[in-house]
Design a protein around this motif. Structure first.
Motif, short mmCIF file in Angstrom:
data_model
loop_
_atom_site.label_atom_id
_atom_site.label_comp_id
_atom_site.label_asym_id
_atom_site.label_seq_id
_atom_site.Cartn_x
_atom_site.Cartn_y
_atom_site.Cartn_z
N SER A 134 7.39 -13.36 -1.86
CA SER A 134 6.22 -12.51 -2.04
C SER A 134 6.60 -11.09 -2.44
CB SER A 134 5.41 -12.45 -0.74
OG SER A 134 5.21 -13.73 -0.20
N VAL A 135 5.59 -10.32 -2.84
CA VAL A 135 5.77 -8.90 -3.12
C VAL A 135 4.59 -8.13 -2.56
CG1 VAL A 135 7.16 -9.20 -5.24
CG2 VAL A 135 4.66 -9.04 -5.40
N VAL A 136 4.82 -6.83 -2.35
CA VAL A 136 3.76 -5.91 -1.95
C VAL A 136 3.67 -4.85 -3.04
CG1 VAL A 136 2.96 -4.26 -0.22
CG2 VAL A 136 4.20 -6.33 0.50
N ILE A 137 2.46 -4.66 -3.55
CA ILE A 137 2.21 -3.72 -4.64
C ILE A 137 1.07 -2.80 -4.23
CG2 ILE A 137 1.47 -3.52 -7.06
CD1 ILE A 137 2.59 -6.33 -7.54
N LEU A 138 1.19 -1.51 -4.56
CA LEU A 138 0.07 -0.60 -4.35
C LEU A 138 -1.05 -0.96 -5.31
CD1 LEU A 138 1.73 2.94 -4.15
CD2 LEU A 138 1.43 1.25 -2.33
N ASN A 139 -2.29 -0.88 -4.84
CA ASN A 139 -3.43 -1.07 -5.72
C ASN A 139 -3.61 0.21 -6.54
OD1 ASN A 139 -6.00 -1.33 -6.92
ND2 ASN A 139 -6.63 -2.73 -5.31
N ARG A 140 -3.55 0.08 -7.84
CA ARG A 140 -3.68 1.20 -8.77
C ARG A 140 -5.06 1.84 -8.74
NH1 ARG A 140 -0.01 1.49 -13.34
NH2 ARG A 140 1.03 -0.41 -12.71
N PRO A 178 -7.44 1.96 -5.88
CA PRO A 178 -7.70 1.61 -4.48
C PRO A 178 -9.15 1.86 -4.04
CG PRO A 178 -6.53 3.70 -4.62
CD PRO A 178 -6.60 3.14 -6.02
N TYR A 179 -9.60 1.01 -3.13
CA TYR A 179 -10.90 1.22 -2.48
C TYR A 179 -10.77 2.31 -1.43
CZ TYR A 179 -12.27 -3.23 -4.53
OH TYR A 179 -12.55 -4.23 -5.41
N ASN A 180 -9.58 2.43 -0.86
CA ASN A 180 -9.36 3.39 0.19
C ASN A 180 -7.88 3.73 0.23
OD1 ASN A 180 -10.34 5.04 2.18
ND2 ASN A 180 -10.84 3.40 3.62
N ASN A 181 -7.56 4.79 0.94
CA ASN A 181 -6.18 5.18 1.14
C ASN A 181 -5.36 4.03 1.74
OD1 ASN A 181 -5.25 7.82 0.60
ND2 ASN A 181 -4.48 7.89 2.69
N GLN A 227 -4.74 10.79 -0.39
CA GLN A 227 -3.30 10.66 -0.57
C GLN A 227 -3.01 10.10 -1.96
OE1 GLN A 227 -1.47 7.55 1.82
NE2 GLN A 227 0.20 8.93 2.35
N SER A 228 -2.03 10.67 -2.64
CA SER A 228 -1.68 10.17 -3.96
C SER A 228 -0.92 8.84 -3.83
CB SER A 228 -0.80 11.18 -4.70
OG SER A 228 0.50 11.23 -4.11
N LEU A 229 -0.90 8.06 -4.91
CA LEU A 229 -0.12 6.82 -4.92
C LEU A 229 1.36 7.12 -4.73
CD1 LEU A 229 -1.89 4.70 -7.68
CD2 LEU A 229 -2.09 4.49 -5.20
N ASP A 230 1.85 8.21 -5.33
CA ASP A 230 3.25 8.60 -5.15
C ASP A 230 3.58 8.85 -3.68
OD1 ASP A 230 4.46 8.53 -7.75
OD2 ASP A 230 3.32 10.32 -8.27
N ALA A 231 2.71 9.59 -2.99
CA ALA A 231 2.95 9.90 -1.58
C ALA A 231 2.90 8.63 -0.73
CB ALA A 231 1.93 10.92 -1.08
N LEU A 232 1.96 7.73 -1.01
CA LEU A 232 1.87 6.47 -0.28
C LEU A 232 3.11 5.62 -0.52
CD1 LEU A 232 0.40 4.36 1.45
CD2 LEU A 232 -0.78 3.62 -0.66
#
Length: 186
Positions: A53-59, A61-64, A153-158
């Protein structure tokens, strides 16, 4: 609630649908999985790889903290997953809930799986769980009045927060969950 019965619509709803023309190359999840180094993984917001599996940030997002937990193989329905894939996906879901709980302290979670375009799947050929942290008061007037979500929160920070918690080395594609406790081990 009133009901309007329209049985003549059943012919349309039940009619065979043309096969999807989407391929692995069209799939943003498959493109992320094909990343060959840490810089490419980051460009695709791929945070973690496990055996299946993989974990990917949602580009979008509905929420932080909104994450996608995806099988590495391009599979669109649950019955196509092996027992190992299904177990790995569920372990990752639990692990990342524990990480988010530790680092972001949400009050709850929405966890969802949209199967098929009619159910809201943006990528119907590659199933994925949505892990969405929720806080009391995280919904305000902005989505209602302005059709706008406010993310703090930005995607970079997350991305950096998650990778830091995972203890990932920037020089390797493998990521360790060492030191991260699951929710039931606390």
């Amino acid at each position: 609630m009133d009901r309007l019965w329209a049985p003549w619509r059943l012919a349309y709803v039940a009619a065979p649908k043309p096969p999807s023309s989407a391929t692995d190359e069209d799939c943003f999840i498959c493109r992320a999985i094909a990343s060959s180094n840490r810089a490419e993984e980051r460009a695709h917001w791929l945070v973690h790889r496990s055996s299946h599996s993989v974990v990917i940030l949602n580009r979008f997002p509905y929420n932080n903290g909104h994450l996608l937990i995806c099988p590495q193989q391009h599979k669109g329905t649950l019955d196509l997953l092996s027992d190992s894939e299904l177990l790995d996906l569920q372990h990752l879901l639990c692990r990342f809930m524990a990480i988010i709980q530790k680092r972001m302290r949400p009050d709850g979670y929405n966890i969802g799986l949209n199967l098929g375009r009619a159910a809201g799947a943006g990528v119907p050929g590659h199933l994925h769980w949505h892990l969405v942290p929720r806080w009391h008061g995280d919904t305000n007037f902005m989505p209602v009045l302005a059709d706008t979500r406010v993310l703090v929160q930005s995607l970079d920070a997350l991305y950096d927060l998650l990778v830091e918690e995972l203890g990932a080395s920037p020089t390797t594609g493998g990521h360790s969950l060492a030191g991260v406790q699951s929710a039931d081990n606390r």
